[in-house]
Design a protein around this motif. Structure first.
Motif, PDB file in Angstrom:
ATOM      1  N   SER A 163      72.815  -0.608  54.962  1.00 32.45           N
ATOM      2  CA  SER A 163      73.362   0.487  55.826  1.00 32.45           C
ATOM      3  C   SER A 163      74.500  -0.187  57.106  1.00 32.45           C
ATOM      4  N   GLY A 164      74.746  -1.389  56.680  1.00 27.05           N
ATOM      5  CA  GLY A 164      75.951  -2.028  57.596  1.00 27.05           C
ATOM      6  C   GLY A 164      76.640  -3.488  56.756  1.00 27.05           C
ATOM      7  N   VAL A 211      81.660   2.489  65.811  1.00 26.22           N
ATOM      8  CA  VAL A 211      80.870   2.176  65.363  1.00 26.22           C
ATOM      9  C   VAL A 211      81.482   0.726  65.340  1.00 26.22           C
ATOM     10  N   ASP A 245      78.005  -3.184  63.245  1.00 27.40           N
ATOM     11  CA  ASP A 245      76.415  -3.286  63.018  1.00 27.40           C
ATOM     12  C   ASP A 245      75.926  -2.041  62.167  1.00 27.40           C
ATOM     13  N   ARG A 246      76.580  -0.839  61.994  1.00 27.16           N
ATOM     14  CA  ARG A 246      76.134   0.442  61.257  1.00 27.16           C
ATOM     15  C   ARG A 246      77.454   0.431  60.017  1.00 27.16           C
ATOM     16  N   TYR A 247      77.128   1.486  59.688  1.00 32.74           N
ATOM     17  CA  TYR A 247      78.296   2.264  58.997  1.00 32.74           C
ATOM     18  C   TYR A 247      78.873   4.061  59.899  1.00 32.74           C
TER      19      TYR A 247
END
Length: 331
Positions: free
Chosen positions: A65-66, A14, A7-9
């Motif tokens: 952001s993802g 992650v 869900d995010r970089y």
């Protein structure tokens, strides 16, 4: 079903193993029970959002952001579980392999794939071997056949010959009748020779750009040399095929894409053909790869296999340990 979700970089940390609803196939889709999926450099580029410029150039893949798609993984092999009402090519129980393209979703127990992204699995390959083929094999095939236009008797150099794409490129170039020079590190010399390379250059001991040999086609899979160095290795009318490279941008907003951008800018002003490879998945190339595999001309090479829960470790290994050939997830 279990799936690897992002869900995010960030780092492999992650990536999470989560329980999600089993998908249902749309009218022109096939539901596949995944038996194996391959890890590619693309997976950690998307995982990290690296290089940053890709977030601007590929908005269908990279969000701010993802990533746009939560489940990682692009190519896979498995058995058909169900088909949509408009699918006539496959039925439950068929063994298939495919490439999801920018949709991703292969690091899961089940995946819904459009009919046109699938082909019957090569009969002589395991699910693990078949899963290793789509993206890497297609990149090698398009780079040599469509962009490089390799002909019998030509001199072809493959920079990064022991990697996922490189191991396919050596074999495919040989199947086209080329004389192949493979560039790799010391530990991989025997591997690329076993794949049919006519000549091997150990880059820790020899610089192909400063040797006396010139090549009709240089297929670069690393992005670690300058255009001047690559052009020095070409014949007067030779072709450089650039595939971006699987190395991190190292904080650079452009990363290995810089070489492609510079090559395209210079190309109109020089005799050499300086071409960037943009691979695209499709059933026609999957069929061509299947024919190469079933004829014995191409055999996927697997470095390591990991379980679905170990995807973070698999991507970390591919990213930092200079994995050779393919890394595969068994599901």
């Amino acid at each position: 079903m279990k799936a690897i979700v992002q869900d995010r970089y960030g780092s492999p940390d992650v990536l999470e193993l989560m329980e999600l609803d089993k998908p249902l196939p749309a009218a022109k889709e096939v539901l596949v029970r995944v038996h194996a999926a391959a890890v590619n450099a693309r997976d950690w580029h998307v995982m990290r959002g690296d290089p940053y410029i890709a977030r601007l150039m590929l908005p269908s893949v990279f969000g701010f952001s993802g990533p746009k798609r939560r489940i990682r993984g692009r190519d896979f092999a498995g058995r058909v579980e169900a088909v949509g009402p408009e699918v006539t090519r496959f039925r439950p129980g068929d063994e298939v392999y495919g490439d999801l393209g920018n949709a991703d979703g292969a690091f899961a127990e089940y995946v819904c794939a459009p009919d046109e992204t699938l082909e019957p699995k090569p009969a002589n390959l395991t699910f693990e071997q078949a899963a290793a083929m789509p993206l890497a094999g297609n990149t090698a095939l398009m780079g040599l056949r469509d962009v490089g236009r390799v002909q019998p008797g030509q001199q072809v150099l493959i920079n990064g010959a022991s990697g996922g794409v490189g191991t396919f490129a050596v074999q495919i170039a040989k199947s086209f009748g080329a004389e192949v020079t493979a560039v790799c590190s010391t530990r991989n010399v025997d591997l690329v020779r076993s794949l049919g390379a006519d000549h091997v250059i150990d880059y820790t001991r020899e610089d192909f750009a400063r040797g006396g040999r010139r090549y009709d086609v240089v297929f670069d899979l690393v992005g670690n040399r300058s255009l001047t160095e690559f052009r020095r290795a070409l014949t007067p009318a030779g072709t450089l095929v650039m595939s971006g490279g699987g190395v991190s941008g190292g904080g650079s907003p452009v990363g290995p894409m810089g070489l492609l951008i510079r090559g395209q800018a210079l190309s109109p002003f020089v005799r050499h053909r300086l071409l960037a490879l943009t691979e695209s998945p499709g059933r026609e190339n999957l069929a061509a790869l299947r024919e190469l595999a079933e004829s014995g001309k191409v055999t996927p090479v697997i470095d390591r296999t990991y379980q679905l829960s170990q995807v973070p470790e698999a991507i970390r290994y591919l990213e930092v340990e200079h994995a050779r050939a393919k890394v595969v997830i068994t599901v």
